[in-house]
Design a protein around this motif. Structure first.
Motif, short mmCIF file in Angstrom:
data_model
loop_
_atom_site.label_atom_id
_atom_site.label_comp_id
_atom_site.label_asym_id
_atom_site.label_seq_id
_atom_site.Cartn_x
_atom_site.Cartn_y
_atom_site.Cartn_z
N ALA A 1 0.81 -1.21 0.00
CA ALA A 1 0.00 0.00 0.00
C ALA A 1 0.85 1.26 0.00
O ALA A 1 0.40 2.33 -0.43
CB ALA A 1 -0.94 0.00 1.20
N ASN A 2 2.09 1.16 0.47
CA ASN A 2 2.97 2.33 0.54
C ASN A 2 3.80 2.52 -0.73
O ASN A 2 4.52 3.50 -0.84
CB ASN A 2 3.91 2.20 1.74
CG ASN A 2 3.16 2.23 3.06
OD1 ASN A 2 2.26 3.04 3.25
ND2 ASN A 2 3.51 1.32 3.97
N MET A 3 3.74 1.60 -1.67
CA MET A 3 4.52 1.72 -2.89
C MET A 3 4.04 2.91 -3.71
O MET A 3 2.85 3.05 -3.99
CB MET A 3 4.40 0.44 -3.73
CG MET A 3 5.22 -0.73 -3.23
SD MET A 3 5.02 -2.21 -4.27
CE MET A 3 5.81 -1.66 -5.80
N GLN A 4 4.98 3.74 -4.10
CA GLN A 4 4.67 4.87 -4.96
C GLN A 4 4.91 4.56 -6.42
O GLN A 4 4.41 5.25 -7.31
CB GLN A 4 5.51 6.08 -4.55
CG GLN A 4 5.25 6.55 -3.12
CD GLN A 4 3.81 6.96 -2.90
OE1 GLN A 4 3.24 7.71 -3.68
NE2 GLN A 4 3.22 6.46 -1.82
N ASP A 5 5.71 3.52 -6.68
CA ASP A 5 6.03 3.12 -8.04
C ASP A 5 6.45 1.67 -8.02
O ASP A 5 7.00 1.20 -7.02
CB ASP A 5 7.14 4.00 -8.62
CG ASP A 5 7.32 3.80 -10.11
OD1 ASP A 5 8.12 2.91 -10.49
OD2 ASP A 5 6.68 4.51 -10.91
N VAL A 6 6.23 0.96 -9.13
CA VAL A 6 6.62 -0.45 -9.17
C VAL A 6 8.13 -0.63 -9.11
O VAL A 6 8.63 -1.73 -8.89
CB VAL A 6 6.07 -1.13 -10.43
CG1 VAL A 6 4.55 -1.16 -10.41
CG2 VAL A 6 6.58 -0.46 -11.69
N SER A 7 8.88 0.45 -9.31
CA SER A 7 10.35 0.37 -9.27
C SER A 7 10.91 0.51 -7.86
O SER A 7 12.13 0.48 -7.69
CB SER A 7 10.95 1.47 -10.16
OG SER A 7 10.60 2.76 -9.68
N ASN A 8 10.07 0.64 -6.85
CA ASN A 8 10.55 0.72 -5.46
C ASN A 8 10.97 -0.66 -4.98
O ASN A 8 10.16 -1.44 -4.48
CB ASN A 8 9.46 1.27 -4.54
CG ASN A 8 9.10 2.71 -4.84
OD1 ASN A 8 7.96 3.11 -4.70
ND2 ASN A 8 10.08 3.50 -5.28
N SER A 9 12.26 -0.98 -5.12
CA SER A 9 12.73 -2.33 -4.82
C SER A 9 12.65 -2.67 -3.34
O SER A 9 12.71 -3.85 -2.97
CB SER A 9 14.17 -2.51 -5.30
OG SER A 9 15.06 -1.70 -4.57
N GLN A 10 12.51 -1.68 -2.48
CA GLN A 10 12.41 -1.96 -1.05
C GLN A 10 11.16 -2.76 -0.72
O GLN A 10 11.06 -3.37 0.34
CB GLN A 10 12.43 -0.66 -0.25
CG GLN A 10 11.27 0.28 -0.59
CD GLN A 10 11.30 1.55 0.23
OE1 GLN A 10 11.46 1.51 1.44
NE2 GLN A 10 11.18 2.69 -0.44
N TYR A 11 10.18 -2.78 -1.63
CA TYR A 11 8.94 -3.52 -1.40
C TYR A 11 8.90 -4.84 -2.17
O TYR A 11 7.91 -5.56 -2.10
CB TYR A 11 7.74 -2.66 -1.81
CG TYR A 11 7.62 -1.39 -1.02
CD1 TYR A 11 7.20 -1.40 0.31
CD2 TYR A 11 7.93 -0.15 -1.58
CE1 TYR A 11 7.09 -0.23 1.04
CE2 TYR A 11 7.82 1.02 -0.86
CZ TYR A 11 7.40 0.98 0.46
OH TYR A 11 7.29 2.14 1.18
N TRP A 12 9.94 -5.15 -2.92
CA TRP A 12 9.95 -6.38 -3.69
C TRP A 12 10.28 -7.58 -2.80
O TRP A 12 11.00 -7.45 -1.81
CB TRP A 12 10.98 -6.31 -4.81
CG TRP A 12 10.76 -5.24 -5.81
CD1 TRP A 12 9.67 -4.44 -5.96
CD2 TRP A 12 11.70 -4.82 -6.81
NE1 TRP A 12 9.84 -3.56 -6.98
CE2 TRP A 12 11.08 -3.76 -7.53
CE3 TRP A 12 12.97 -5.22 -7.18
CZ2 TRP A 12 11.72 -3.13 -8.59
CZ3 TRP A 12 13.61 -4.60 -8.22
CH2 TRP A 12 12.99 -3.56 -8.93
#
Length: 321
Positions: free
Chosen positions: A184-195
């Motif tokens: 829910a906190n992802m701002q973009d699919v490129s945010n690897s911290q959420y992968w």
């Protein structure tokens, strides 16, 4: 939601044999690999309406990725025919790899239903390594397969590694983007911290060490005033510009390389045709070549702080102070 996030970890699977890349994803070996389902529509923040399945395998030379994309009721868009041209205009699927695990070495590889390839990385704005892809359209379903050499990537030096990974899909007709990883906190699919984590990757020494490479630049000009250039005083004086330059990279380890340049006066050659019309305003052209793109965050091209002796500064030409 059945989506995955940074709390999830999936073991990397070694391929029993290299998959046959014919664009159909029919090779049974794909079924043995990491399987990604339950994508989320990142645009609407809801479960994806169109079914997508991705597979990933690897061996001592390559990473293998396959996608099966169902698209009933939505036209498949595949108009581009040249690699690295028109990125984002067609449907595409992609795999994103964070080989550092902490966001410092990220790579993206994309393929359209026509088999057109795109790629980018944090390593260089001109990142364009040799890799292979194939795609096929069968009615309302299209498939794509990737073969990415490990030498296209910079990985960690340890024998057993953990990367972060994501799969994504773009539907041009509806302008929607699907992502396997979602938070829910992802701002973009490129945010690897959420992968999620891809764990247990076993690489031989030097397997992910890029090959040495060089780019040679040449430039010639015509016209009676072609050797007149403006100097620091503002006057125009005869100058003989260099006609050839070269950028090179020589890796020593998986994470350390020597990067050099000789006569780097061709930083904007590729856009000259777009900027030849005279105008009353001075032009400012962005640096794009690998030598200054690599480590660009360490230089400060616009501001000089005279009170900070540690500030690094680069400029192709410095005028009068």
């Amino acid at each position: 939601s059945a989506s995955v996030n940074r709390k999830d970890s999936f073991p990397a699977v070694i391929a029993a044999h290299a998959p046959q890349l014919d664009g159909t994803a029919d090779d049974p070996v794909w079924q043995t690999g990491l399987t990604a389902k339950n994508f989320v529509d990142f645009t609407t923040r809801k479960p994806a309406a169109l079914n997508t399945v991705a597979y990933l395998l690897y061996d001592d030379k390559n990473i293998y990725v396959a996608f099966v994309c169902e698209q009933p009721g939505v036209p498949i868009t595949a108009k581009q025919a040249t690699n690295d041209v028109g990125s984002g205009l067609d449907d595409y699927v992609g795999v994103s790899l964070d080989t550092s695990g902490v966001g410092s070495e990220m790579y993206d590889f994309y393929v359209t239903p026509r088999g057109v390839r795109y790629e980018d990385s944090m390593e260089s704005s001109r990142y364009s390594p040799p890799w292979v892809a194939a795609a096929n359209v069968d009615g309302t379903t299209w498939t794509a397969e990737f073969e990415i050499p490990l030498k296209d990537l910079r990985a960690q030096s340890s024998g057993v590694q953990a990367w972060r990974i994501n799969f994504q899909r773009h539907i041009a007709a509806t302008d929607e983007k699907y992502s396997w990883a979602f938070d829910a906190n992802m701002q973009d699919v490129s945010n690897s911290q959420y992968w999620p984590e891809l764990s247990g990757i076993k690489l031989s020494a030097g397997a992910a060490r890029p090959q040495p490479r060089a780019d040679v630049y040449g430039l010639e000009s015509l016209g009676v005033d072609r050797k007149l250039f403006q100097v620091n005083s503002g006057a125009f004086e005869p100058t003989t510009p260099p006609s050839v330059g070269i950028d090179f990279t020589v890796p020593f380890t998986d994470t350390l390389a020597a990067v050099g340049t000789l006569a780097p006066d061709f930083s904007n050659v590729e856009i000259d045709q777009q900027t030849i019309a005279p105008q009353e305003f001075q032009r400012f052209l962005a640096e794009y070549r690998p030598f200054f793109s690599q480590g660009a965050n360490f230089v400060s091209p616009n501001v000089i702080n005279i009170n900070d002796s540690d500030t690094l500064f680069y400029s192709p030409g410095i005028g009068k102070f």
